[in-house]
Scaffold this motif. Structure first.
Motif, PDB file in Angstrom:
ATOM      1  N   TRP A 234       0.831  -1.198   0.000  1.00  0.00           N
ATOM      2  CA  TRP A 234       0.000   0.000   0.000  1.00  0.00           C
ATOM      3  C   TRP A 234       0.872   1.257   0.000  1.00  0.00           C
ATOM      4  CZ3 TRP A 234      -5.506   0.139   2.011  1.00  0.00           C
ATOM      5  CH2 TRP A 234      -6.123  -1.109   1.863  1.00  0.00           C
ATOM      6  N   GLY A 235       1.971   1.210   0.749  1.00  0.00           N
ATOM      7  CA  GLY A 235       2.880   2.345   0.766  1.00  0.00           C
ATOM      8  C   GLY A 235       3.529   2.571  -0.588  1.00  0.00           C
ATOM      9  N   ALA A 236       3.880   1.452  -1.280  1.00  0.00           N
ATOM     10  CA  ALA A 236       4.471   1.576  -2.614  1.00  0.00           C
ATOM     11  C   ALA A 236       3.470   2.171  -3.602  1.00  0.00           C
ATOM     12  CB  ALA A 236       4.956   0.206  -3.094  1.00  0.00           C
ATOM     13  N   ARG A 237       2.215   1.720  -3.517  1.00  0.00           N
ATOM     14  CA  ARG A 237       1.203   2.276  -4.414  1.00  0.00           C
ATOM     15  C   ARG A 237       0.925   3.743  -4.091  1.00  0.00           C
ATOM     16  NH1 ARG A 237      -4.490  -0.192  -6.658  1.00  0.00           N
ATOM     17  NH2 ARG A 237      -5.218   1.758  -7.594  1.00  0.00           N
ATOM     18  N   GLN A 238       0.995   4.092  -2.812  1.00  0.00           N
ATOM     19  CA  GLN A 238       0.793   5.490  -2.435  1.00  0.00           C
ATOM     20  C   GLN A 238       1.902   6.375  -2.995  1.00  0.00           C
ATOM     21  OE1 GLN A 238      -1.675   6.931  -1.151  1.00  0.00           O
ATOM     22  NE2 GLN A 238      -1.032   8.805  -0.111  1.00  0.00           N
TER      23      GLN A 238
ATOM     24  N   PHE B 233      -3.520   6.628  -3.271  1.00  0.00           N
ATOM     25  CA  PHE B 233      -4.409   5.513  -2.954  1.00  0.00           C
ATOM     26  C   PHE B 233      -5.063   5.650  -1.583  1.00  0.00           C
ATOM     27  CE2 PHE B 233      -5.241   1.122  -1.478  1.00  0.00           C
ATOM     28  CZ  PHE B 233      -6.162   0.759  -2.447  1.00  0.00           C
ATOM     29  N   VAL B 234      -4.332   6.169  -0.609  1.00  0.00           N
ATOM     30  CA  VAL B 234      -4.881   6.354   0.737  1.00  0.00           C
ATOM     31  C   VAL B 234      -4.896   7.840   1.068  1.00  0.00           C
ATOM     32  CG1 VAL B 234      -4.102   4.096   1.503  1.00  0.00           C
ATOM     33  CG2 VAL B 234      -2.620   6.073   1.845  1.00  0.00           C
TER      34      VAL B 234
ATOM     35  N   PRO C  56      -3.343  -7.072  -1.043  1.00  0.00           N
ATOM     36  CA  PRO C  56      -2.845  -6.048  -1.967  1.00  0.00           C
ATOM     37  C   PRO C  56      -3.765  -4.826  -1.988  1.00  0.00           C
ATOM     38  CG  PRO C  56      -2.847  -8.212  -2.996  1.00  0.00           C
ATOM     39  CD  PRO C  56      -3.605  -8.355  -1.717  1.00  0.00           C
ATOM     40  N   PRO C  57      -3.264  -3.683  -2.439  1.00  0.00           N
ATOM     41  CA  PRO C  57      -4.078  -2.455  -2.507  1.00  0.00           C
ATOM     42  C   PRO C  57      -5.071  -2.501  -3.666  1.00  0.00           C
ATOM     43  CG  PRO C  57      -1.880  -2.024  -3.355  1.00  0.00           C
ATOM     44  CD  PRO C  57      -1.850  -3.423  -2.811  1.00  0.00           C
TER      45      PRO C  57
END
Length: 275
Positions: A157-161, A171-172, A205-206
């Protein structure tokens, strides 16, 4: 899901990933806060999550950030929490709670007056997380507890953010970069807190749909066992320590104990008796 629904808290918490994260965080909080005792407990921000639901302290309050509000400090009486600085819709404050609108970086509470503070993702929305932590340390009583929830930057999630920040599609919801768990530990230790526990969760996963999140439900048990520090969300519990303070019970005065085989010396008789 639109960009606005991702970056806006109320809309995001109604989305599939938002419900997924808040469900895990609510379960963790319910277990932890039920064992924290005292008189005053505060939740800073995020009214969509009832962090004090299972806490049994008589005075529990919700503190929300406001552009204007009373900044004069006031004491927390041995009674109901102070009334709201400004009126608030009932949906924001659970029954029996008080709501305070104020500047979170200048909390209107006296020093060492609160037993428990919960900050659900609050650090990710403040302009100065260090100052907010200092304020929390100031108002907490010695041995008071601080609970922090946040998104883990060292996760999928951090990588996608991070990628979303570059592309303009985060994303968040967060106004600033996510705070790494290791960095947060250093911050709270510098303020004199002892880290009691850290907990990670949300290993799926996100994804943005309930259907796809459900397909990866098996990753919860696997992640908790094989890669626990890479959960999307974390919860940190810390205790405020005051160095040099020592709690002692009533002083007991012990009578001197004589060594075995010894008897008290006889009192000399100063009067001579003659027959």
């Amino acid at each position: 899901m639109s960009d606005r629904s991702i970056i806006d808290w109320p809309a995001w918490t109604d989305s599939p990933p938002g419900r997924y994260v808040l469900e895990w965080e609510q379960a963790q909080l319910d277990r932890v806060v039920s064992d924290v005792f005292g008189y005053h407990a505060l939740q800073l921000g995020l009214p969509q999550l009832d962090t004090l639901r299972e806490n049994r302290m008589p005075c529990r309050g919700l503190v929300l950030d406001a552009a204007s509000g009373s900044s004069a400090p006031y004491s927390l009486p041995r009674g109901p929490m102070p009334g709201p600085v400004h009126s608030l819709p009932e949906r924001h404050a659970p029954a029996g709670r008080s709501t305070v609108w104020c500047d979170l970086l200048d909390l209107p509470f006296e020093a060492q007056s609160v037993d428990l503070i919960v900050m659900p993702h609050t650090l990710e929305f403040t302009s100065d997380p260090h100052r907010l932590l200092r304020e929390a340390e100031r108002v907490l009583m010695p041995e008071g507890q601080l609970i922090i929830l946040g998104f883990n930057s060292l996760s999928l999630w951090g990588a996608r953010q991070s990628l979303g920040k570059v592309t303009g599609r985060p994303f968040v919801p967060a106004q600033h970069d996510l705070i790494a768990f290791t960095r947060l530990k250093d911050w709270i230790k510098l303020l004199g807190f002892d880290l009691e526990r850290g907990r990670f969760g949300c290993y799926r996963p996100p994804l943005v749909s309930d259907q796809w999140l459900a397909r990866y439900a098996f990753m919860e048990a696997a992640g908790d066992r094989w890669w626990p520090i890479f959960g999307a969300s974390y919860m940190v519990t810390a205790i405020k320590r005051v160095r040099g303070m020592r709690l002692v019970g009533p002083l007991k005065v012990k009578k001197p104990v004589l060594a075995a085989g010894l008897a008290p010396a006889a009192t000399p008789n100063t009067r001579n008796h003659s027959k």
